[in-house]
Design an enzyme around this catalytic site. Sequence first.
Site, PDB file in Angstrom:
ATOM      1  N   GLY A 137      44.579  16.941 104.004  1.00 24.82           N
ATOM      2  CA  GLY A 137      44.392  16.711 105.434  1.00 24.82           C
ATOM      3  C   GLY A 137      43.859  17.980 106.052  1.00 24.82           C
ATOM      4  O   GLY A 137      43.814  19.021 105.406  1.00 24.82           O
ATOM      5  N   CYS A 138      43.475  17.901 107.302  1.00 23.04           N
ATOM      6  CA  CYS A 138      42.927  19.090 107.954  1.00 23.04           C
ATOM      7  C   CYS A 138      44.019  20.128 108.153  1.00 23.04           C
ATOM      8  O   CYS A 138      43.808  21.315 108.047  1.00 23.04           O
ATOM      9  CB  CYS A 138      42.305  18.707 109.283  1.00 23.04           C
ATOM     10  SG  CYS A 138      41.632  20.103 110.183  1.00 23.04           S
ATOM     11  N   GLN A 139      45.224  19.653 108.447  1.00 22.87           N
ATOM     12  CA  GLN A 139      46.315  20.572 108.788  1.00 22.87           C
ATOM     13  C   GLN A 139      47.330  20.726 107.660  1.00 22.87           C
ATOM     14  O   GLN A 139      47.908  21.781 107.469  1.00 22.87           O
ATOM     15  CB  GLN A 139      47.036  20.064 110.036  1.00 22.87           C
ATOM     16  CG  GLN A 139      46.153  19.996 111.258  1.00 22.87           C
ATOM     17  CD  GLN A 139      46.324  21.194 112.160  1.00 22.87           C
ATOM     18  OE1 GLN A 139      47.345  21.877 112.150  1.00 22.87           O
ATOM     19  NE2 GLN A 139      45.327  21.480 112.958  1.00 22.87           N
ATOM     20  N   SER A 140      47.584  19.623 106.958  1.00 25.90           N
ATOM     21  CA  SER A 140      48.600  19.671 105.909  1.00 25.90           C
ATOM     22  C   SER A 140      48.193  18.746 104.771  1.00 25.90           C
ATOM     23  O   SER A 140      47.272  17.944 104.911  1.00 25.90           O
ATOM     24  CB  SER A 140      49.945  19.228 106.466  1.00 25.90           C
ATOM     25  OG  SER A 140      49.823  17.936 107.034  1.00 25.90           O
TER      26      SER A 140
END
Lengths: 142, 409
Positions: free
Chosen positions: A50-53
């Site tokens: 994912g972009c964040q995690s």
Amino acid sequence: MSIEEIQEQIIDEMDLFEDWTDKYEYIIELGKSLKTIAEDKKIDSNKIKGCQSNVWLDANFTDGKVAFTADSDALIVKGLVSLVLKVFSNQTPQDIINANLDFIEKTGLSQHLAQTRSNGLLSMVKQIKFYAMAYSVQGTKS
Amino acid sequence: MPFTEIEIQKIREDFPVLLEKVNGKPLVYFDNAATTQKPKQVVAAIESYYYSSNANIHRGIHHLAEKATASFEATRKALKEFINAAHEEEIIFTRGVTEGINLVANSFGKAFIHKGDEIIISTMEHHSNIVPWQMLCEEKGAILKVIPITDAGEIIFEEYLKLLSPNTKLVAVVHASNALGTINPVAEIIQHAHAVGAKVLIDGAQSASHLEIDVQAMDCDFFAISAHKLYGPTGVGILYGKKALLEAMPPYQGGGEMIKEVTFEKTTYNELPYKFEAGTPNIADVIAFKAAIDYINKLGKKAIAAYEHELLTYATAQLLTIEGLKIIGTAQHKVSVASFVIEGIHHQDLAIILDQQGIAIRTGHHCTQPLMHRLGILGTSRASFSFYNTKAEIDALMVALNKAVKMLR
């Protein structure tokens, strides 16, 4: 329990929370207590970026049912992952393929988790369906 | 002199979005490094253009066309003064910094970068100041070199000097780091690059709203700015380039506006700046960009910088009271960016819990993945401050942050 029934149950549970703090504390608790994926399965081929995690997902097909294990490096995502697994794990491939995942919407969690953040989660659901499709083909063969 | 509380309250009235409620709480907007909010004056300029002077520019003979052209060119003049360029035609309108860099990579790169040439960037570059050069290097067989940084997030100058050689054709570095806040010593970087005959591009995305920009004193060859990080509209920016250099460069895109004469056999190109402005530009937003520049000029960069520095100092001290919190980017000279990590807490979790409390910060790799890799982290949480922010908002952040830490530990 069927996928439908489990989702209903989650929606009812979530409805009990009156403020966001309680709701998120519950999700965080779920995240902390999620029985995570085996270390040797926490590999790149099981990783959903994912972009964040990140989310890691592994599947096992036994006795006509698919069992999933998963993990995430972020706690709230991990809590949501735990809910998704509760819905899909130990169901037949056909039921998983046919399932409509609406609890995220109905619990108001999608509102709290904007598109950019839940992307990893949506990719995970897609991956779960792919596994189910693969196993359903395998099931017809055997 | 920094602003008084009364002045800040007056400024805040110009930004209606600051009155928004998020999840029932007053919005605290600390994502200014991603984009700044827009004052009423900027929105009014867009409205006024569409309602009273919408026309295509530079061609029409009628009244509206002349009015629109005059407003459009007035922005160019305002920007020339804003960055102290020598000539108006050195200001090329773009979609933003990313397009400005791509313009240089495609046009300057096409004409002046050859096999074996070297391009130098730094470790703290935004992806938009990495990828265009990688693409160019791949196409031309040129070599990309990277200036290392210290753990504090500062360029290691001796290492930079070692990278410079007669093969260096271009140095492209960020003025102020979006992820760390570091202000780079661009004047010195440029001076040394020029000594080996290299040209220098400065990414001004983060610096233009905080620091006084003087491209002539700095002596950069290119300087790129985005309007939306300067209280202006999205989708507009400028590329400054030295006149002689821009004249020597081939056009970037072909189309209307950029031509002098077209026949099927041969096209001759328009003069600067139009040579680089193919097609009908984003007229409305370019015109509104001037309203943003006027707004900043009215407040004054010195006062803005002083006040933002006060906010940064206050926020940094407050943040450090949280156990296990580490500031990422501790350079001596910083713009108002406070990037941090908290031991045992994922930045995404933090952002979600802060958002529930009405607080907007940015988390993640900030489009600087190689920098995050160098620092050995996956991402940071970043609070970035503007002149319309207050210490009271930083206090609200601290309350929210303490609650988040308690929930997530």
